[in-house]
Design a protein around this motif. Structure first.
Motif, PDB file in Angstrom:
ATOM      1  N   SER A  89      -4.209  -0.702 -12.331  1.00 40.93           N
ATOM      2  CA  SER A  89      -4.208  -2.106 -11.917  1.00 40.93           C
ATOM      3  C   SER A  89      -4.858  -2.239 -10.551  1.00 40.93           C
ATOM      4  O   SER A  89      -4.885  -1.294  -9.766  1.00 40.93           O
ATOM      5  N   GLU A  90      -5.363  -3.408 -10.289  1.00 35.70           N
ATOM      6  CA  GLU A  90      -5.885  -3.718  -8.959  1.00 35.70           C
ATOM      7  C   GLU A  90      -4.711  -3.965  -8.024  1.00 35.70           C
ATOM      8  O   GLU A  90      -3.576  -4.158  -8.467  1.00 35.70           O
ATOM      9  N   LYS A  91      -4.972  -4.009  -6.759  1.00 35.25           N
ATOM     10  CA  LYS A  91      -3.933  -4.260  -5.756  1.00 35.25           C
ATOM     11  C   LYS A  91      -3.391  -5.681  -5.944  1.00 35.25           C
ATOM     12  O   LYS A  91      -4.150  -6.639  -6.017  1.00 35.25           O
ATOM     13  N   MET A  92      -2.071  -5.778  -6.066  1.00 40.63           N
ATOM     14  CA  MET A  92      -1.399  -7.063  -6.236  1.00 40.63           C
ATOM     15  C   MET A  92      -0.638  -7.392  -4.956  1.00 40.63           C
ATOM     16  O   MET A  92      -0.103  -6.495  -4.307  1.00 40.63           O
ATOM     17  N   GLU A  93      -0.564  -8.668  -4.625  1.00 49.73           N
ATOM     18  CA  GLU A  93       0.131  -9.088  -3.411  1.00 49.73           C
ATOM     19  C   GLU A  93       1.478  -9.710  -3.757  1.00 49.73           C
ATOM     20  O   GLU A  93       1.576 -10.565  -4.640  1.00 49.73           O
ATOM     21  N   PHE A  94       2.521  -9.256  -3.048  1.00 45.04           N
ATOM     22  CA  PHE A  94       3.856  -9.822  -3.149  1.00 45.04           C
ATOM     23  C   PHE A  94       4.278 -10.282  -1.754  1.00 45.04           C
ATOM     24  O   PHE A  94       3.527 -10.128  -0.800  1.00 45.04           O
ATOM     25  N   GLU A  95       5.459 -10.841  -1.636  1.00 42.81           N
ATOM     26  CA  GLU A  95       5.894 -11.419  -0.368  1.00 42.81           C
ATOM     27  C   GLU A  95       5.863 -10.427   0.789  1.00 42.81           C
ATOM     28  O   GLU A  95       5.396 -10.746   1.872  1.00 42.81           O
ATOM     29  N   GLU A  96       6.365  -9.208   0.571  1.00 42.41           N
ATOM     30  CA  GLU A  96       6.513  -8.260   1.674  1.00 42.41           C
ATOM     31  C   GLU A  96       5.632  -7.020   1.544  1.00 42.41           C
ATOM     32  O   GLU A  96       5.649  -6.159   2.425  1.00 42.41           O
ATOM     33  N   PHE A  97       4.883  -6.896   0.452  1.00 42.70           N
ATOM     34  CA  PHE A  97       4.116  -5.674   0.232  1.00 42.70           C
ATOM     35  C   PHE A  97       2.991  -5.914  -0.762  1.00 42.70           C
ATOM     36  O   PHE A  97       2.921  -6.948  -1.412  1.00 42.70           O
ATOM     37  N   TYR A  98       2.106  -4.925  -0.844  1.00 40.35           N
ATOM     38  CA  TYR A  98       1.071  -4.869  -1.869  1.00 40.35           C
ATOM     39  C   TYR A  98       1.453  -3.738  -2.826  1.00 40.35           C
ATOM     40  O   TYR A  98       2.107  -2.777  -2.429  1.00 40.35           O
ATOM     41  N   LEU A  99       0.983  -3.831  -4.076  1.00 41.89           N
ATOM     42  CA  LEU A  99       1.332  -2.845  -5.091  1.00 41.89           C
ATOM     43  C   LEU A  99       0.124  -2.604  -5.994  1.00 41.89           C
ATOM     44  O   LEU A  99      -0.591  -3.544  -6.340  1.00 41.89           O
ATOM     45  N   ALA A 100      -0.108  -1.350  -6.348  1.00 44.45           N
ATOM     46  CA  ALA A 100      -1.150  -0.986  -7.312  1.00 44.45           C
ATOM     47  C   ALA A 100      -0.661   0.220  -8.096  1.00 44.45           C
ATOM     48  O   ALA A 100       0.242   0.938  -7.654  1.00 44.45           O
ATOM     49  N   TYR A 101      -1.270   0.440  -9.261  1.00 45.99           N
ATOM     50  CA  TYR A 101      -0.891   1.567 -10.109  1.00 45.99           C
ATOM     51  C   TYR A 101      -2.123   2.377 -10.492  1.00 45.99           C
ATOM     52  O   TYR A 101      -3.204   1.826 -10.675  1.00 45.99           O
ATOM     53  N   PHE A 102      -1.924   3.689 -10.628  1.00 48.81           N
ATOM     54  CA  PHE A 102      -2.950   4.558 -11.163  1.00 48.81           C
ATOM     55  C   PHE A 102      -2.284   5.647 -11.988  1.00 48.81           C
ATOM     56  O   PHE A 102      -1.067   5.787 -11.973  1.00 48.81           O
ATOM     57  N   THR A 103      -3.093   6.397 -12.735  1.00 46.24           N
ATOM     58  CA  THR A 103      -2.579   7.585 -13.408  1.00 46.24           C
ATOM     59  C   THR A 103      -3.239   8.802 -12.763  1.00 46.24           C
ATOM     60  O   THR A 103      -4.418   8.766 -12.401  1.00 46.24           O
ATOM     61  N   ASP A 104      -2.459   9.862 -12.621  1.00 43.42           N
ATOM     62  CA  ASP A 104      -2.993  11.094 -12.039  1.00 43.42           C
ATOM     63  C   ASP A 104      -3.834  11.820 -13.091  1.00 43.42           C
ATOM     64  O   ASP A 104      -3.952  11.338 -14.226  1.00 43.42           O
ATOM     65  N   PRO A 105      -4.452  12.958 -12.752  1.00 43.17           N
ATOM     66  CA  PRO A 105      -5.319  13.632 -13.715  1.00 43.17           C
ATOM     67  C   PRO A 105      -4.624  14.045 -15.014  1.00 43.17           C
ATOM     68  O   PRO A 105      -5.287  14.261 -16.030  1.00 43.17           O
ATOM     69  N   GLU A 106      -3.304  14.128 -15.022  1.00 40.81           N
ATOM     70  CA  GLU A 106      -2.564  14.480 -16.242  1.00 40.81           C
ATOM     71  C   GLU A 106      -2.019  13.262 -16.975  1.00 40.81           C
ATOM     72  O   GLU A 106      -1.298  13.385 -17.951  1.00 40.81           O
ATOM     73  N   GLY A 107      -2.307  12.055 -16.466  1.00 37.80           N
ATOM     74  CA  GLY A 107      -1.886  10.830 -17.124  1.00 37.80           C
ATOM     75  C   GLY A 107      -0.539  10.278 -16.683  1.00 37.80           C
ATOM     76  O   GLY A 107      -0.040   9.329 -17.269  1.00 37.80           O
ATOM     77  N   LEU A 108       0.052  10.880 -15.646  1.00 36.88           N
ATOM     78  CA  LEU A 108       1.331  10.377 -15.142  1.00 36.88           C
ATOM     79  C   LEU A 108       1.102   9.116 -14.308  1.00 36.88           C
ATOM     80  O   LEU A 108       0.199   9.071 -13.472  1.00 36.88           O
ATOM     81  N   GLY A 109       1.925   8.099 -14.523  1.00 37.35           N
ATOM     82  CA  GLY A 109       1.783   6.850 -13.805  1.00 37.35           C
ATOM     83  C   GLY A 109       2.414   6.910 -12.423  1.00 37.35           C
ATOM     84  O   GLY A 109       3.525   7.412 -12.261  1.00 37.35           O
ATOM     85  N   ILE A 110       1.691   6.386 -11.430  1.00 34.84           N
ATOM     86  CA  ILE A 110       2.164   6.357 -10.044  1.00 34.84           C
ATOM     87  C   ILE A 110       1.942   4.948  -9.509  1.00 34.84           C
ATOM     88  O   ILE A 110       0.883   4.352  -9.711  1.00 34.84           O
ATOM     89  N   GLY A 111       2.929   4.417  -8.809  1.00 32.99           N
ATOM     90  CA  GLY A 111       2.781   3.141  -8.129  1.00 32.99           C
ATOM     91  C   GLY A 111       2.572   3.389  -6.648  1.00 32.99           C
ATOM     92  O   GLY A 111       3.139   4.309  -6.059  1.00 32.99           O
ATOM     93  N   LEU A 112       1.727   2.574  -6.030  1.00 29.62           N
ATOM     94  CA  LEU A 112       1.477   2.651  -4.596  1.00 29.62           C
ATOM     95  C   LEU A 112       1.989   1.381  -3.941  1.00 29.62           C
ATOM     96  O   LEU A 112       1.707   0.279  -4.422  1.00 29.62           O
ATOM     97  N   ILE A 113       2.715   1.539  -2.845  1.00 27.09           N
ATOM     98  CA  ILE A 113       3.248   0.408  -2.088  1.00 27.09           C
ATOM     99  C   ILE A 113       2.672   0.463  -0.680  1.00 27.09           C
ATOM    100  O   ILE A 113       2.735   1.492  -0.017  1.00 27.09           O
ATOM    101  N   GLU A 114       2.125  -0.660  -0.242  1.00 26.67           N
ATOM    102  CA  GLU A 114       1.638  -0.816   1.130  1.00 26.67           C
ATOM    103  C   GLU A 114       2.393  -1.984   1.732  1.00 26.67           C
ATOM    104  O   GLU A 114       2.257  -3.122   1.271  1.00 26.67           O
ATOM    105  N   LYS A 115       3.209  -1.716   2.734  1.00 23.45           N
ATOM    106  CA  LYS A 115       3.960  -2.792   3.372  1.00 23.45           C
ATOM    107  C   LYS A 115       3.042  -3.648   4.218  1.00 23.45           C
ATOM    108  O   LYS A 115       2.067  -3.165   4.774  1.00 23.45           O
ATOM    109  N   LYS A 116       3.346  -4.938   4.285  1.00 20.26           N
ATOM    110  CA  LYS A 116       2.538  -5.863   5.099  1.00 20.26           C
ATOM    111  C   LYS A 116       2.860  -5.692   6.561  1.00 20.26           C
ATOM    112  O   LYS A 116       3.913  -5.307   6.950  1.00 20.26           O
TER     113      LYS A 116
END
Length: 116
Positions: A89-116
């Motif tokens: 997913s592309e970077k999404m904006e929420f009230e207090e943070f941004y969020l995006a998802y990717f899969t690692d080379p083995e296909g495991l899902g990881i979420g990324l959080i960037e606080k504002k």
């Protein structure tokens, strides 16, 4: 250093997971917001890693993802892609943070959080 901030359990039937985990482990599940129900796994005196239960997106309909806090989602996604990751997913904006998802080379899902 990326710090694990939480987890997300995805299902095509999140209500089943809410019932299961609240009954079996006593997790406190909050009201759904954006299709995501926050989960508290401990108490004030005995904290756990908190997370959520969500209806899985089409590209990741079920499974478990950890959420990692990073300083910059954009630079982390670039680095991850250089090492074999794929954007979910592309970077999404929420009230207090941004969020995006990717899969690692083995296909495991990881979420990324960037606080504002």
């Amino acid at each position: 250093m990326g710090k694990v901030m939480g987890f997300e359990l995805n299902s095509e039937h999140p209500e089943r997971l809410i019932t299961f985990y609240s009954t079996v482990f006593g997790w406190q599940v909050g009201d759904s917001r954006w299709g995501y129900s926050p989960v508290q796994t401990g108490s004030e005196e005995n904290r756990g890693i908190d997370g959520g239960i969500a209806k899985g997106p089409e590209e990741f309909p079920h499974g478990t993802r950890i959420q990692v806090q990073v300083d910059s989602i954009d630079s982390t996604l670039e680095e991850a892609k250089r090492h074999g990751a794929q954007n979910i997913s592309e970077k999404m904006e929420f009230e207090e943070f941004y969020l995006a998802y990717f899969t690692d080379p083995e296909g495991l899902g990881i979420g990324l959080i960037e606080k504002k």
